[in-house]
Design an enzyme around this catalytic site. Structure first.
Site, PDB file in Angstrom:
ATOM      1  N   SER A   1       0.959  -1.220  -0.163  1.00  0.00           N
ATOM      2  CA  SER A   1       0.039  -0.013  -0.132  1.00  0.00           C
ATOM      3  C   SER A   1       0.808   1.288   0.051  1.00  0.00           C
ATOM      4  CB  SER A   1      -0.891  -0.084   1.037  1.00  0.00           C
ATOM      5  OG  SER A   1      -1.764  -1.052   1.038  1.00  0.00           O
TER       6      SER A   1
ATOM      7  N   HIS B   1      16.816  18.383  18.086  1.00  0.00           N
ATOM      8  CA  HIS B   1      16.483  17.261  18.143  1.00  0.00           C
ATOM      9  C   HIS B   1      16.221  16.627  16.837  1.00  0.00           C
ATOM     10  CE1 HIS B   1      14.015  14.108  19.786  1.00  0.00           C
ATOM     11  NE2 HIS B   1      12.935  14.418  18.697  1.00  0.00           N
TER      12      HIS B   1
ATOM     13  N   SER C   1      14.484  12.910  15.206  1.00  0.00           N
ATOM     14  CA  SER C   1      13.600  11.420  15.631  1.00  0.00           C
ATOM     15  C   SER C   1      12.900  11.021  14.463  1.00  0.00           C
ATOM     16  CB  SER C   1      13.337  11.670  16.926  1.00  0.00           C
ATOM     17  OG  SER C   1      11.793  12.484  16.528  1.00  0.00           O
TER      18      SER C   1
ATOM     19  N   GLY D   1       9.889   9.880  15.031  1.00  0.00           N
ATOM     20  CA  GLY D   1       8.412   9.817  15.313  1.00  0.00           C
ATOM     21  C   GLY D   1       7.782   8.439  15.566  1.00  0.00           C
ATOM     22  N   ARG D   2       8.365   7.382  15.874  1.00  0.00           N
ATOM     23  CA  ARG D   2       8.369   6.209  15.994  1.00  0.00           C
ATOM     24  C   ARG D   2       8.199   5.608  17.523  1.00  0.00           C
ATOM     25  NH1 ARG D   2       9.147   3.694   9.931  1.00  0.00           N
ATOM     26  NH2 ARG D   2       7.310   2.241  10.264  1.00  0.00           N
TER      27      ARG D   2
ATOM     28  N   SER E   1      11.906   2.795  16.757  1.00  0.00           N
ATOM     29  CA  SER E   1      12.253   4.311  17.334  1.00  0.00           C
ATOM     30  C   SER E   1      13.820   4.471  17.177  1.00  0.00           C
ATOM     31  CB  SER E   1      11.592   4.526  18.772  1.00  0.00           C
ATOM     32  OG  SER E   1      12.050   5.884  19.102  1.00  0.00           O
TER      33      SER E   1
ATOM     34  N   ASN F   1      19.856  13.912  20.593  1.00  0.00           N
ATOM     35  CA  ASN F   1      19.874  15.211  20.560  1.00  0.00           C
ATOM     36  C   ASN F   1      21.424  15.830  20.671  1.00  0.00           C
ATOM     37  OD1 ASN F   1      16.841  15.721  21.385  1.00  0.00           O
ATOM     38  ND2 ASN F   1      17.257  14.040  23.120  1.00  0.00           N
TER      39      ASN F   1
END
Length: 369
Positions: free
Chosen positions: A197, A232, A234, A236-237, A242, A246
């Protein structure tokens, strides 16, 4: 106390002065001529007209206008060399000594519009790569997702959006310095993977605050500057997917003519260790600097409206890092062609410990220089 007649005359004179102040610059009264006209109104014979008195004062102070204009021109000239205009906080890296290089030229153009509410100021390069291929896609992080890893495609799309806004309108500590907030978004889109998808394989978010200042140091006829920031980054998981860190950094800038270079060392802010692998608190990637290194060295060169640039990272202890080459060229109006090659670790956070070679082709929406 002034008589009623004198008060009336002065009032009329002020109205006339107000009228004449809206006429062309050739007809405007200087400050000295205005005072002269007020004095003449109080002492002149009653048969004298306002126009006669005004002509007399203009003739008497004919040289004042040129002198005042010269003084204003001198002030404007001094300001353009040494201080930023009110509509932007940063004049460039050139200071008072040398001519502008490519970084200063960009900063001055940005300064003209950065406070315009309808204009978004770019930070890093903004681009869209409809096609980016890799010699081997990293499937290991997605092993726990059934049916996902085997359907990841080696060809995907990528885009980056990067903007900044000034947090100051005046100088803070030195002439031409400024404080900024910036945000960069990178996304890798499996747009060619029909069986899963077409998901976004990875998205990285990078907010930062940095202070930028020019230096009064001009080696080899160039200009220098430095910035200090905290950022920072990241994806976002959560859980096993994840990734984040920083860091505090310094960025040293150098420009000469059409070339620019930067050297950016950083220090990673330590995080606590996880008590168990699925712990939501703690360090998701304690070994990230082993692969991402401790600094970035980069440069760019502008030639005939084309731009060639490179960025490199390195950890001398582990001998791991990365290098990226990029080339932009004009296509149509503001749209530029963009070609890039990347080799090494950390092309995205999910791939921070995975080495690969990536080649991309697409469009740049802004310049680097």
């Amino acid at each position: 106390m002034l008589s009623t007649w004198t008060t009336l005359n002065i009032t009329i004179a002020l109205l006339i002065l107000s009228f004449y102040s809206t006429t062309s610059s050739a007809q405007k009264l200087t400050v000295a001529a205005q005072k002269c006209l007020l004095e003449r109104i109080e002492t002149a014979d009653s048969s004298a007209t306002i126009e006669q008195l005004r002509k007399h004062c203009l003739d008497e102070h004919a040289g004042d206008s040129d002198q005042e204009k010269n003084r204003q021109d001198d002030k404007i000239g001094q300001k353009s060399l040494s201080t930023p205009k009110h509509d932007g906080p940063y004049e460039g890296l050139s200071g008072k000594a040398n001519r502008d290089g490519v970084i200063s030229a960009r900063m001055k153009q940005e300064k003209q519009t950065e406070l315009n509410p309808y204009v978004i100021t770019p930070h890093r390069l903004n681009y869209v790569l409809p096609v980016q291929s890799t010699n081997r896609i990293n499937t290991e992080p997605f092993a726990s997702l059934e049916g996902y890893e085997e359907n990841l495609d080696d060809v995907e799309a990528k885009f980056q959006l990067s903007v900044k806004i000034p947090l100051t309108a005046e100088d803070l500590y030195v002439e031409g310095d400024a404080l900024y907030f910036a945000f960069t978004l990178e996304a890798w889109w499996q747009v060619y993977s029909d069986n899963i998808s077409k998901p976004f394989r990875e998205t990285n978010y990078r907010p930062e605050i940095f202070y930028l200042m020019p230096l009064d140091w001009h080696p080899y006829g160039g200009n220098t500057g430095v910035s200090f920031g905290i950022e920072h980054q990241s994806n976002g998981r959560d859980q096993l997917l994840s990734r984040s860190w920083n860091r505090i950094y310094a960025n040293f800038l150098y420009e000469v003519d059409n070339a620019a270079f930067h050297f950016q060392p950083w220090w990673r802010i330590p995080e606590d260790e996880k008590e168990f692998p699925l712990d939501s608190d703690g360090d998701d990637n304690p070994d990230i600097t082993d692969f991402m290194g401790h600094f970035e060295l980069g440069g760019a060169y502008k030639w005939n409206n084309c731009e060639l640039f490179f960025n490199s990272r390195q950890n001398f202890a582990t001998h791991k890092g990365a290098i990226e080459l990029g080339f932009t060229f004009p296509l149509w109006r503001k749209v530029r062609g963009y070609a890039t090659v990347f080799d090494g670790y950390g092309e995205s956070l999910i791939d921070y410990n995975y080495r690969q070679t990536r080649i991309g082709l697409g469009f740049a929406l802004t310049n680097i220089l």
